[in-house]
Design a protein around this motif. Structure first.
Motif, PDB file in Angstrom:
ATOM      1  N   THR A   1       2.452  -1.609 -16.937  1.00 47.99           N
ATOM      2  CA  THR A   1       2.623  -0.954 -15.637  1.00 47.99           C
ATOM      3  C   THR A   1       3.870  -0.066 -15.563  1.00 47.99           C
ATOM      4  OG1 THR A   1       3.716  -2.895 -14.710  1.00 47.99           O
ATOM      5  CG2 THR A   1       1.331  -2.726 -14.377  1.00 47.99           C
TER       6      THR A   1
ATOM      7  N   ASP B   1       6.412   2.867 -14.517  1.00 46.49           N
ATOM      8  CA  ASP B   1       6.652   3.566 -13.260  1.00 46.49           C
ATOM      9  C   ASP B   1       5.988   4.937 -13.311  1.00 46.49           C
ATOM     10  OD1 ASP B   1       8.147   1.479 -12.314  1.00 46.49           O
ATOM     11  OD2 ASP B   1      10.085   2.413 -12.735  1.00 46.49           O
TER      12      ASP B   1
ATOM     13  N   ALA C   1       7.654   9.507  -3.966  1.00 46.34           N
ATOM     14  CA  ALA C   1       8.618   8.429  -3.712  1.00 46.34           C
ATOM     15  C   ALA C   1       8.596   7.988  -2.249  1.00 46.34           C
ATOM     16  CB  ALA C   1      10.022   8.862  -4.120  1.00 46.34           C
TER      17      ALA C   1
ATOM     18  N   LYS D   1       6.325   4.817  -1.489  1.00 46.49           N
ATOM     19  CA  LYS D   1       6.586   3.478  -2.048  1.00 46.49           C
ATOM     20  C   LYS D   1       6.264   2.435  -0.980  1.00 46.49           C
ATOM     21  CE  LYS D   1       9.382   1.410  -5.461  1.00 46.49           C
ATOM     22  NZ  LYS D   1      10.399   1.605  -6.421  1.00 46.49           N
TER      23      LYS D   1
ATOM     24  N   ILE E   1      -1.697   3.827  -8.234  1.00 45.84           N
ATOM     25  CA  ILE E   1      -0.303   3.395  -8.234  1.00 45.84           C
ATOM     26  C   ILE E   1      -0.176   2.192  -7.301  1.00 45.84           C
ATOM     27  CG2 ILE E   1       2.087   4.160  -7.821  1.00 45.84           C
ATOM     28  CD1 ILE E   1       0.449   5.918  -9.843  1.00 45.84           C
TER      29      ILE E   1
ATOM     30  N   GLN F   1       4.710  -0.945  -5.828  1.00 42.69           N
ATOM     31  CA  GLN F   1       6.022  -0.827  -6.459  1.00 42.69           C
ATOM     32  C   GLN F   1       6.219   0.524  -7.145  1.00 42.69           C
ATOM     33  OE1 GLN F   1       3.956  -3.691  -7.019  1.00 42.69           O
ATOM     34  NE2 GLN F   1       4.980  -4.545  -5.242  1.00 42.69           N
ATOM     35  N   GLY F   2       5.222   1.401  -7.061  1.00 42.49           N
ATOM     36  CA  GLY F   2       5.334   2.722  -7.671  1.00 42.49           C
ATOM     37  C   GLY F   2       4.984   2.743  -9.144  1.00 42.49           C
ATOM     38  N   GLN F   3       4.199   1.777  -9.601  1.00 36.22           N
ATOM     39  CA  GLN F   3       3.816   1.695 -11.011  1.00 36.22           C
ATOM     40  C   GLN F   3       2.354   2.107 -11.188  1.00 36.22           C
ATOM     41  OE1 GLN F   3       4.681  -2.482 -11.158  1.00 36.22           O
ATOM     42  NE2 GLN F   3       6.524  -2.139 -12.372  1.00 36.22           N
ATOM     43  N   ARG F   4       2.085   2.816 -12.285  1.00 33.62           N
ATOM     44  CA  ARG F   4       0.705   3.180 -12.619  1.00 33.62           C
ATOM     45  C   ARG F   4       0.010   1.939 -13.183  1.00 33.62           C
ATOM     46  NH1 ARG F   4       1.244   8.764 -15.975  1.00 33.62           N
ATOM     47  NH2 ARG F   4       2.727   7.542 -17.180  1.00 33.62           N
TER      48      ARG F   4
END
Length: 178
Positions: A37, A39, A56, A59, A146, A149-152
């Motif tokens: 995962t 960012d 951003a 989030k 996403i 937490q902003g993760q792919r």
């Protein structure tokens, strides 16, 4: 010789089975599970109407980021399904962002005028494909989901039926995760 499964081995086996089940559910949807995962890279630009956009700012929300172009038939074809998915989660912290790759941003308004029902998600312009390169886009359409937490966490290359129940279940799971 006798073998026993220790607590360490049991937890390793449980973790492996969990990862296999997640990967299997992603495969059922045509999405790939992104291991580790990472960012999401920055996604900063302007909308087709000139408004500033920064990923951003999203989030804490689940975001589907779709790289597309007006000249790409599969990209155009999946837009109604993306809108249906967005609409399905309209009252929850879920967003769809379509990043138009390359020149021709002036055609987005014409494209949007053709769409019925109207597309209500965000459109960001990437005229020089700089954002697409930073995200590793190799073909269109390319899509990532996403997490908060902003993760792919999931990816797909090519057209998908985004309004599919299996994909909606993945979105629901991500919405429940902290």
């Amino acid at each position: 010789m006798r073998y026993s499964i220790t607590a360490l081995h049991r937890s390793s086996i449980a973790a492996a089975l969990f990862l296999l089940s997640v990967a299997a559910s992603a495969t059922d949807t045509g999405l790939g599970f992104v291991y580790g995962t990472p960012d999401a890279p920055p996604l900063i630009g302007e909308s087709h109407s000139g408004k500033p956009f920064d990923l951003a700012d999203r989030k804490g929300r689940v975001v589907l980021v779709n790289f597309w172009a007006t000249w790409c038939p599969p990209c155009r074809a999946e837009m109604p399904a993306l809108e249906a998915l967005r609409n399905r989660f309209d009252d929850q912290p879920f967003d769809v962002v379509a990043v138009h790759m390359g020149p021709g941003a002036e055609h987005i308004e014409d494209f949007l005028a053709e769409m019925s029902p109207p597309l209500k998600f965000s459109f960001v312009v990437d005229e020089r494909a700089e954002t697409g390169r930073a995200w590793g886009v190799k073909g269109l359409p390319t899509t990532w989901i996403i997490n908060k937490q902003g993760q792919r966490v999931y990816d797909a290359v090519g057209e998908r039926a985004w309004n599919d129940d299996a994909i909606a279940a993945l979105v629901e799971k991500l919405l429940k995760d902290n």
